[in-house]
Design a protein around this motif. Structure first.
Motif, PDB file in Angstrom:
ATOM      1  N   ALA A 101       6.217  -9.956   4.440  1.00  0.00           N
ATOM      2  CA  ALA A 101       4.773  -9.792   4.186  1.00  0.00           C
ATOM      3  C   ALA A 101       4.058  -9.313   5.445  1.00  0.00           C
ATOM      4  N   ASP A 103       1.195  -1.201   6.935  1.00  0.00           N
ATOM      5  CA  ASP A 103      -0.036  -0.731   6.290  1.00  0.00           C
ATOM      6  C   ASP A 103      -1.136  -0.463   7.324  1.00  0.00           C
ATOM      7  N   GLN A 152       5.051  -5.781   6.206  1.00  0.00           N
ATOM      8  CA  GLN A 152       4.321  -4.839   5.350  1.00  0.00           C
ATOM      9  C   GLN A 152       2.901  -4.634   5.868  1.00  0.00           C
ATOM     10  N   MET A 153       2.282  -5.739   6.296  1.00  0.00           N
ATOM     11  CA  MET A 153       0.920  -5.617   6.830  1.00  0.00           C
ATOM     12  C   MET A 153       0.899  -4.728   8.068  1.00  0.00           C
ATOM     13  N   GLU A 199      -1.212 -12.417  12.301  1.00  0.00           N
ATOM     14  CA  GLU A 199      -2.086 -11.295  11.916  1.00  0.00           C
ATOM     15  C   GLU A 199      -2.839 -10.746  13.118  1.00  0.00           C
ATOM     16  N   ARG A 231      -7.106  -2.150   3.293  1.00  0.00           N
ATOM     17  CA  ARG A 231      -5.759  -2.313   2.728  1.00  0.00           C
ATOM     18  C   ARG A 231      -5.855  -2.802   1.290  1.00  0.00           C
ATOM     19  N   MET A 258       0.864  -1.173   0.000  1.00  0.00           N
ATOM     20  CA  MET A 258       0.000   0.000   0.000  1.00  0.00           C
ATOM     21  C   MET A 258       0.905   1.229   0.000  1.00  0.00           C
TER      22      MET A 258
END
Lengths: 191, 249
Positions: B35, B42, B38-39, B7, A174, A114
Motif C-alpha cells: 500500500a 502514485d 503504491q502511494m 506517509e 490521488r 491510480m
C-alpha cells in the motif's frame, strides 16, 4: 537578501520604468500561472496579475529586504489571489479552508491503484477541485518548483504546514484520479 | 512506525528531503508494504505530471495596461481588451486574436524555413512573401471561426514542416532522430488530449490554450529540426550541436 534584488528594488523605487518592467518580466509568468490555476479563468488571472503589479508598484517603498524581492512579490500576489478566490466563494456561499492551521491528515484510503500514467488535462481538472489552501501549496511546490521553505515564506505559514498542505493535496489528487471515471481511469497516456 | 508515519517520509523522499538513515527505513518499509509502495509510486506520477503542466503566459496587453496605469494614463477604460465582453464571447479566451496572429506568424516562419531548406542562402530573405495576413482585431469577426482558422494555420505549418523533415531525415543521425521522434510523440499526445478535452467542452479556455501551446511546441520543434538539417547540409557542426542541445532539453 541578494544585492541584485536590493538594487532592482531601489531602481523601481526611484521610478525607473525599465527596472519595474524587468521585475515584471522576471516574475509575471509564474505569478500568472499560479493565478490562472487558483482563479480558474484567463480573464480573472490577467486582472489579478495587473492588480498585483500595480499594488507592488505602490508598495515597493515599504519593501525592507527581509525576504527576497521575488518572495515579497509572490506573497503579495498569493494573498491578493486567495482574498479574491475566497471572496468569490463567500459570495457563492461555499465554505473555504484555512492555510494557517495544520490540516488534519487525510485517511490513507486503501484505494485501488491510480493509473500508472495520467494526462495533464486530467490533472489540471483534479487540481481545480482542490481546496484553496492545499491547492496554493501544491501549485507553488509541485507545479512551480518552489522549495518548502519558499512556499512557507510566500504563504506565511510554517515549513511543516507547507509540507502537510502539499501532502494533503497529493492525497486528494490521488483519490480523485483513482475514483472518478473521468479523471485518471480514462487516461490512456502521459504527456 | 505505522504506515501513517511513513506517509510523511514518502512525501519527503520525493522532495529530496530525506537523510540516508530515514531513506533506509523507508526503503525497508516499502519493500514489505504494497500500500505504501503504491502511494509512493502514485505520488511520483503526480509530481512528474505536475512539473510538466502547461506554462501559459499572460497576454502582452497586461503589461501594456500596467505601464499605462503607472504612467498615469487611463488604459483600463480605453483598452478594448480590458473591457468586459458580453454574450457568447464571455467564454472565449481574451487572447484569441493572439492565437490567430501567432498562427499567422507561424505560417510565415514556416515559409521562411521552407525557403531556407530549399536554398540555405535564402534564410535571411529580407522580404519573405506574405503568406497570410495578420487579422485586423477591429473587424467584427466570429471568434469560433477565427480560432478554427488559427488551428488550420498551425496544422498547415506542421504539415509543411513534417514534409521537409520526412524527406530530409537521412541527414540526422539515428540518436538525434530518436530524440526528435520521442519529443514529437509527447507533443502529439498533448495535442490529442487537448482536442479530446475540447470535444467535451468546446468553450474551455484551458483546453483551447493547451491545444495552441501544444501546436506551437510542435511547430517550434519541427522548425528546430529543419534548422538542424540545414546546418548538417551546410556542414556547420557548431550550429548543429547547439540545436541538438536544445532538442535534448
Amino acid at each position: 537578501m541578494r544585492h541584485a534584488d536590493l538594487e532592482l528594488a531601489e531602481r523601481c523605487q526611484r521610478g525607473d520604468a525599465g527596472a519595474f518592467e524587468e521585475l515584471y518580466r522576471l516574475h509575471a509568468g509564474r505569478l500568472y500561472r499560479l493565478m490562472l490555476r487558483m482563479a480558474g479563468s484567463v480573464q480573472d488571472a490577467e486582472d489579478l496579475l495587473q492588480d498585483v503589479f500595480l499594488q507592488a508598484h505602490r508598495k515597493l517603498g515599504s519593501f525592507r529586504g527581509d525576504s527576497s524581492l521575488g518572495t515579497w512579490l509572490y506573497r503579495l500576489g498569493m494573498n491578493h489571489c486567495l482574498d479574491y478566490v475566497r471572496g468569490r466563494q463567500a459570495r457563492m456561499g461555499r465554505a473555504t479552508d484555512s492555510l494557517d492551521a495544520d490540516a488534519a491528515p487525510e485517511p490513507a484510503a486503501p484505494a485501488p491503484a491510480m493509473p500508472a500514467a495520467i494526462s495533464r488535462i486530467d490533472l489540471e481538472r483534479a487540481i481545480a477541485q482542490l481546496p484553496d489552501g492545499c491547492k496554493a501549496a501544491f501549485l507553488l511546490h509541485d507545479v512551480e518548483g518552489f522549495e518548502h521553505q519558499e512556499v512557507a515564506a510566500i504563504l506565511g505559514v510554517s515549513i511543516g504546514t507547507s509540507k502537510s498542505q502539499v501532502h494533503r493535496a497529493r492525497l486528494k489528487l490521488r483519490g480523485m484520479l483513482t475514483a472518478c471515471p473521468e479523471l485518471g481511469r480514462g487516461a490512456t497516456h502521459a504527456s | 512506525m505505522s504506515c501513517q508515519a511513513f506517509e510523511v517520509l514518502i512525501g519527503d523522499a520525493g522532495d529530496g528531503g530525506l537523510d540516508a538513515a530515514a531513506r533506509q527505513r523507508l526503503d525497508a518499509h516499502l519493500a514489505v508494504c504494497p500500500a505504501c509502495r503504491q502511494m509512493a509510486e502514485d505520488f511520483a506520477v503526480i509530481r512528474l505530471t505536475a512539473g510538466a503542466l502547461d506554462r501559459p503566459v499572460p497576454s502582452p496587453q497586461v503589461w501594456t495596461r500596467i505601464a499605462a496605469e503607472i504612467d498615469g494614463g487611463s488604459a483600463r477604460g480605453s483598452d478594448p481588451v480590458s473591457r468586459p465582453v458580453s454574450g457568447g464571447l464571455t467564454l472565449l479566451p481574451r487572447a484569441w486574436p493572439q492565437f490567430v496572429a501567432a498562427a499567422a506568424g507561424v505560417v510565415l516562419a514556416t515559409g521562411i524555413a521552407w525557403m531556407a531548406w530549399r536554398d540555405p542562402g535564402s534564410a535571411a530573405h529580407p522580404n519573405p512573401p506574405a503568406i497570410v495576413a495578420r487579422p485586423d482585431s477591429d473587424v467584427d469577426v466570429d471568434p469560433d471561426q477565427e480560432l478554427k482558422l488559427a488551428e488550420d494555420h498551425y496544422v498547415s505549418a506542421i504539415s509543411g514542416l513534417e514534409e521537409i523533415t520526412r524527406t530530409s531525415s537521412e541527414a540526422l543521425d539515428p540518436e538525434t532522430a530518436g530524440v526528435l521522434q520521442a519529443n514529437l510523440t509527447v507533443i502529439d499526445q498533448a495535442i490529442g488530449e487537448s482536442r479530446a478535452a475540447l470535444q467535451q467542452e468546446p468553450a474551455s479556455e484551458q483546453a483551447q490554450a493547451s491545444l495552441f501551446e501544444a501546436l506551437r511546441d510542435k511547430v517550434a520543434l519541427l522548425q528546430d529540426a529543419v534548422a538542424l538539417i540545414n546546418e548538417m547540409r551546410t556542414g556547420n557542426a557548431a550550429g548543429a550541436a547547439r540545436i541538438v542541445s536544445g532538442l535534448n532539453q
